[in-house]
Each structure stands twice: as C-alpha cells, then as structure tokens.
Write a protein that holds these residues in place. Structure first.
Motif, PDB file in Angstrom:
ATOM      1  N   UNK A  52      38.717  51.068 -24.489  1.00 47.25           N
ATOM      2  CA  UNK A  52      38.094  49.557 -24.943  1.00 47.25           C
ATOM      3  C   UNK A  52      36.921  49.097 -24.363  1.00 47.25           C
ATOM      4  N   UNK A  53      36.770  50.212 -22.872  1.00 47.66           N
ATOM      5  CA  UNK A  53      35.786  49.505 -21.902  1.00 47.66           C
ATOM      6  C   UNK A  53      34.564  49.913 -23.091  1.00 47.66           C
ATOM      7  N   UNK A  54      34.473  51.373 -23.837  1.00 52.45           N
ATOM      8  CA  UNK A  54      33.091  51.369 -24.254  1.00 52.45           C
ATOM      9  C   UNK A  54      32.327  50.170 -25.558  1.00 52.45           C
ATOM     10  N   UNK A  55      33.524  50.171 -26.347  1.00 51.15           N
ATOM     11  CA  UNK A  55      33.412  49.306 -27.202  1.00 51.15           C
ATOM     12  C   UNK A  55      33.455  47.932 -27.483  1.00 51.15           C
ATOM     13  N   UNK A  56      33.587  47.151 -26.361  1.00 49.66           N
ATOM     14  CA  UNK A  56      33.859  46.210 -26.144  1.00 49.66           C
ATOM     15  C   UNK A  56      32.443  46.184 -26.795  1.00 49.66           C
ATOM     16  N   UNK A  57      30.961  46.061 -25.829  1.00 48.79           N
ATOM     17  CA  UNK A  57      30.036  45.566 -26.396  1.00 48.79           C
ATOM     18  C   UNK A  57      29.316  46.284 -27.263  1.00 48.79           C
ATOM     19  N   UNK A  58      30.318  46.949 -27.782  1.00 42.35           N
ATOM     20  CA  UNK A  58      29.454  47.408 -29.215  1.00 42.35           C
ATOM     21  C   UNK A  58      29.688  46.240 -30.324  1.00 42.35           C
ATOM     22  N   UNK A  59      30.988  45.492 -29.964  1.00 40.07           N
ATOM     23  CA  UNK A  59      30.935  44.693 -31.061  1.00 40.07           C
ATOM     24  C   UNK A  59      30.525  43.466 -30.730  1.00 40.07           C
ATOM     25  N   UNK A  96      50.667  64.578 -20.478  1.00 41.81           N
ATOM     26  CA  UNK A  96      50.491  64.470 -21.763  1.00 41.81           C
ATOM     27  C   UNK A  96      50.120  62.122 -21.990  1.00 41.81           C
ATOM     28  N   UNK A  97      51.087  61.637 -21.689  1.00 40.48           N
ATOM     29  CA  UNK A  97      51.376  60.610 -21.919  1.00 40.48           C
ATOM     30  C   UNK A  97      49.917  59.704 -21.103  1.00 40.48           C
ATOM     31  N   UNK A  98      49.536  60.477 -19.273  1.00 42.39           N
ATOM     32  CA  UNK A  98      48.578  59.607 -19.450  1.00 42.39           C
ATOM     33  C   UNK A  98      46.943  59.801 -19.195  1.00 42.39           C
ATOM     34  N   UNK A  99      46.866  60.318 -20.035  1.00 52.29           N
ATOM     35  CA  UNK A  99      45.564  61.176 -20.252  1.00 52.29           C
ATOM     36  C   UNK A  99      45.402  60.395 -21.796  1.00 52.29           C
ATOM     37  N   UNK A 100      46.516  60.333 -22.645  1.00 51.93           N
ATOM     38  CA  UNK A 100      46.274  59.580 -23.809  1.00 51.93           C
ATOM     39  C   UNK A 100      45.753  58.222 -23.644  1.00 51.93           C
ATOM     40  N   UNK A 101      46.673  57.011 -22.620  1.00 51.15           N
ATOM     41  CA  UNK A 101      46.128  56.292 -21.763  1.00 51.15           C
ATOM     42  C   UNK A 101      45.097  56.089 -21.322  1.00 51.15           C
ATOM     43  N   UNK A 102      44.749  57.158 -20.804  1.00 49.72           N
ATOM     44  CA  UNK A 102      43.312  57.241 -20.624  1.00 49.72           C
ATOM     45  C   UNK A 102      42.156  57.088 -21.496  1.00 49.72           C
ATOM     46  N   UNK A 103      42.684  57.494 -22.713  1.00 45.48           N
ATOM     47  CA  UNK A 103      41.490  58.079 -23.581  1.00 45.48           C
ATOM     48  C   UNK A 103      41.235  56.185 -24.624  1.00 45.48           C
ATOM     49  N   UNK A 104      42.677  55.846 -24.520  1.00 45.79           N
ATOM     50  CA  UNK A 104      42.692  54.183 -24.883  1.00 45.79           C
ATOM     51  C   UNK A 104      41.732  53.396 -24.041  1.00 45.79           C
ATOM     52  N   UNK A 105      42.087  53.476 -23.004  1.00 43.26           N
ATOM     53  CA  UNK A 105      41.319  52.285 -22.164  1.00 43.26           C
ATOM     54  C   UNK A 105      39.708  52.965 -21.858  1.00 43.26           C
ATOM     55  N   UNK A 135      44.079  59.166 -29.746  1.00 40.53           N
ATOM     56  CA  UNK A 135      44.288  57.129 -29.801  1.00 40.53           C
ATOM     57  C   UNK A 135      42.987  56.673 -29.471  1.00 40.53           C
ATOM     58  N   UNK A 136      41.735  57.385 -28.785  1.00 39.22           N
ATOM     59  CA  UNK A 136      40.418  56.590 -28.615  1.00 39.22           C
ATOM     60  C   UNK A 136      40.254  56.168 -29.785  1.00 39.22           C
ATOM     61  N   UNK A 137      39.947  56.326 -30.401  1.00 40.56           N
ATOM     62  CA  UNK A 137      39.395  55.540 -32.541  1.00 40.56           C
ATOM     63  C   UNK A 137      40.566  54.447 -32.178  1.00 40.56           C
ATOM     64  N   UNK A 138      41.920  55.027 -31.975  1.00 43.76           N
ATOM     65  CA  UNK A 138      42.797  53.811 -31.823  1.00 43.76           C
ATOM     66  C   UNK A 138      42.340  52.193 -31.163  1.00 43.76           C
ATOM     67  N   UNK A 139      42.071  52.966 -29.892  1.00 44.77           N
ATOM     68  CA  UNK A 139      41.751  51.866 -28.915  1.00 44.77           C
ATOM     69  C   UNK A 139      40.318  51.263 -29.830  1.00 44.77           C
ATOM     70  N   UNK A 140      39.839  51.563 -30.201  1.00 44.90           N
ATOM     71  CA  UNK A 140      38.020  51.290 -30.704  1.00 44.90           C
ATOM     72  C   UNK A 140      38.559  50.328 -31.605  1.00 44.90           C
ATOM     73  N   UNK A 141      39.084  50.637 -32.438  1.00 45.66           N
ATOM     74  CA  UNK A 141      40.179  49.811 -33.451  1.00 45.66           C
ATOM     75  C   UNK A 141      40.311  48.462 -32.797  1.00 45.66           C
ATOM     76  N   UNK A 142      41.000  48.637 -31.706  1.00 45.69           N
ATOM     77  CA  UNK A 142      41.827  47.296 -31.313  1.00 45.69           C
ATOM     78  C   UNK A 142      40.281  45.934 -30.819  1.00 45.69           C
ATOM     79  N   UNK A 143      39.776  47.288 -30.175  1.00 52.10           N
ATOM     80  CA  UNK A 143      38.784  46.482 -29.489  1.00 52.10           C
ATOM     81  C   UNK A 143      37.266  45.899 -30.572  1.00 52.10           C
ATOM     82  N   UNK A 162      41.132  45.383 -17.900  1.00 53.88           N
ATOM     83  CA  UNK A 162      40.716  46.490 -17.939  1.00 53.88           C
ATOM     84  C   UNK A 162      40.642  47.167 -16.642  1.00 53.88           C
ATOM     85  N   UNK A 163      40.083  46.574 -15.500  1.00 56.05           N
ATOM     86  CA  UNK A 163      40.336  47.785 -14.378  1.00 56.05           C
ATOM     87  C   UNK A 163      41.593  47.637 -13.839  1.00 56.05           C
TER      88      UNK A 163
END
Length: 378
Positions: free
Chosen positions: A17-24, A5-14, A134-142, A167-168
């Motif tokens: 971050x990877x997807x959202x950076x360029x969109x900002x 559970x923890x690992x898949x949640x963390x992957x959504x977060x990462x 959690x993906x949305x939290x990651x996007x919020x952070x970025x 990120x890598x």
C-alpha cells in the motif's frame, strides 16, 4: 508461530500500500510537473539512485538492529515522501522525494524479505510466495483505489496525503508487538561483513530475476501511460492496466507454493517466463484497449513468482547470512535498474511506449535460460 505468519503477511500488505500509492499517480504527476516521457524517465531514476547505496549497508543494519526496527524506522519515510510528491510540484523536488522514497523502499524491502525467510526457517513452511502474493493484493487494492481517485478527479495531493496517517497507524499496530526470530543458519564466516558484495551465485540469480523485476517495474510505471497514449479510452480505463497486472500476480502468487511443491521451481519458472514473453508480444501488437489489458494479465501471470523465487533462492544459498545474499541480489538488481527508467523513457519518446516494452523480451528470454540456477541444497 501462526501469529508470526500473520504479522509478516500483514507487513507485506502494508508495504505494498505504501509503495504503490504514488505509482498510481505517475501519469498525473508527469502532467502536473510538465514532463516529457524522456524527462519523466530521468526523474524516475531518483528512486533507484536513492536506494542503491542502502543495499551496500542494509545487511549490516538489519543484522545489528533487526528487521522489525528497520521496518518501523524506514517505512514511514516511504509513506511521507509519497504524500509530499503530490504537494511539492517541481521536477527537482519530485526527483529528491523519489530518492528518499528509494532509501526507505530498499531497506524495508530487504527487511520484510529477510523476516519472511526467518519465519520460513523457524516454521519449516514455505511462505515467501504467499507473502509476495499478499503484497500483490495490497498493490491491487491501492491500484484500484488510485483508479477510483483518478476517475473522481481527486488530486494526487489529497489522495496521497489522506493515505499517510492510516498507513503509519497500521504499521505501528502490526510491527510494534512483533517478536524477534533467529536468523537462518549459514556456513560462512562467523564475522559479519559490513558491505554485502555480490558473489558468483548471487550474480547468476540476478541474471535469472532481472527480466521479471524490470518488466514488473516498467509495467507499473508505464502501463497507464501505454493505455493513455495508445488508445482513446477514459482515464479510469487507463488506470485498469495496473489492477490487471497486479491482480493476476496476486491470484497466481497465492497459489504458487503448492504449484512449486508439485512441479519444482525450475520447470515452473520456464513456463511462466514463456507466458510473460507472450504478454509482452501482445503489448506490442495490440490494436485495442481490451487486448492491451489482457496482455498485462498475461505479464502478471508470467512474472508472478520469478522475483520472489530469486530472493528466496538467495536466502537459501547457505554460504553466508541470508540478509547478505538478499541484499547483494537486490543491490545488483537496483544498480542495473538505475538506468532503466531513463532508457525506457528515451525509447518511449523516440519510438513509442510499445518499443520500450519490446526491449524487455530478451531479458525474459535470459530468465528462461537461467532458470536452472534455482536448484538449491534444500
């Protein structure tokens, strides 16, 4: 199973971050490349154009090498192309980088959702909406980080380039030790099809989720430009449109599983789609930036779980492997999305960004109508 559970949640977060950076930094890349709104719309077609062919073969790739390796191999493609977007300042280069970014995005997007479904199947607990929360939290952070970088006048090249190694490294720490989980059982043919073609059931789910997906994508790409062109506010205020959207999405997604268990997916989807339509109406009529930002909060609340519900329902159909149904749904969605950036750009240039957002209202009305398709056997 808790570690899974923890690992898949963390992957959504990462992934976020990877997807959202360029969109900002799209508004800045538009200026740096000297693009009009219509030209920007054409350039933004690069990502869906690059990702579309991958949806045809993504299921076969995932079933052959597993979601973990797909994530390890292709998420760095997203990170590196995002970093290069701030360096190679030419419209053709940006189009090509976004196309490669789309290849990495499409494969990893399906892979993390398939892996989340496998964790759900193995544990018996609903976690898909929490993962997307959690993906949305990651996007919020970025998004907040991107707003800070714009406020400090940090160039996209420095901003996006500095994020890449972190990120890598985070991806390797999370994904390398992941264990492989079995796929969800299905009732289809034993032989795996190489191409994930859509079925009537998956097309109906696309009709449900299309409005939410396009609204989310349009809001991410054009919300900052909407604030910039509509109101005389500072760049950091313009950039708060993204945190307003994804912050609302994140908060609502994190508590969505309890709401869905209590009220069911159909009723929940209908209420949320009505809220999203209200938010779009506010975008059209807003006379100051505060109302405009609040409109994106309502949009974030309204669309928060509609797209995850589409994917989760596709994975649970049970007529064939979950990866095929998820790939088929996302492929059709991406096909429709291929022309959306250009269409929105042309409308934004000819009639204003407000009218571009107004075009999304009928699609969310279709979401309301098609909510009944969320009923599944389990």
């Amino acid at each position: 199973m808790l570690i899974a559970h923890w690992r898949i949640v963390a992957l959504f977060f990462i992934h976020a971050l990877a997807i959202g950076a360029v969109q900002t930094r799209i508004a800045d890349l538009q200026v740096l490349n000297g693009l009009s709104e219509a030209q920007l719309g054409l350039v933004l077609m690069g990502q869906p154009l690059g990702g579309l062919p991958m949806f045809l073969v993504s299921s076969a790739i995932i079933e052959r090498i597993g979601p973990r390796k797909v994530i390890l191999y292709f998420l760095p493609v997203v990170v590196i192309t995002s970093a290069l977007a701030g360096i190679l300042l030419h419209p053709v280069a940006l189009f090509g980088l976004l196309a490669l970014n789309g290849v990495g995005f499409s494969l990893t997007n399906i892979a993390i959702n398939v892996e989340a479904d496998r964790v759900e199947a193995a544990s018996g607990a609903r976690i898909m909406n929490m993962c997307h929360g959690i993906w949305s939290v990651g996007f919020l952070v970025t998004a907040l980080f991107g707003a800070a970088m714009r406020g400090l006048d940090v160039s996209p090249a420095l901003h996006l380039g500095a994020m890449a190694p972190f990120l890598i490294l985070a991806l390797l720490l999370i994904a390398l030790p992941m264990a492989s989980l079995p796929a969800r059982p299905h009732e289809g043919e034993g032989r795996m099809r190489r191409i994930a073609l859509p079925t009537a059931a998956t097309l109906a789910l696309v009709a449900f989720g299309l409005g939410a997906g396009l609204t989310e994508g349009a809001s991410r790409a054009w919300a900052i430009i909407y604030l910039r062109d509509s109101f005389s506010v500072a760049p950091w205020v313009q950039s708060m449109a993204l945190p307003a959207l994804v912050g609302a999405m994140a908060i609502c997604r994190l508590g969505a599983d309890r709401v869905l268990d209590r009220f069911g997916p159909v009723g929940t989807a209908r209420v949320l789609s009505a809220i999203a339509i209200t938010g779009l109406v506010l975008v059209i009529v807003a006379q100051d930036a505060v109302v405009g930002l609040f409109a994106f909060v309502l949009i974030g609340i309204g669309i928060c779980v509609l797209y995850p519900l589409m994917l989760s329902t596709a994975a649970r159909l049970g007529d064939r492997p979950a990866s095929q149904n998820v790939a088929a749904v996302t492929m059709v969605f991406q096909l429709v999305n291929l022309g959306a950036p250009a269409l929105i750009g042309v409308v934004a240039q000819g009639f204003g960004v407000r009218m571009a957002f107004a075009m999304l209202i009928p699609l969310l009305a279709l979401t309301f109508v098609m909510s009944g398709r969320l009923r599944t056997k389990d």
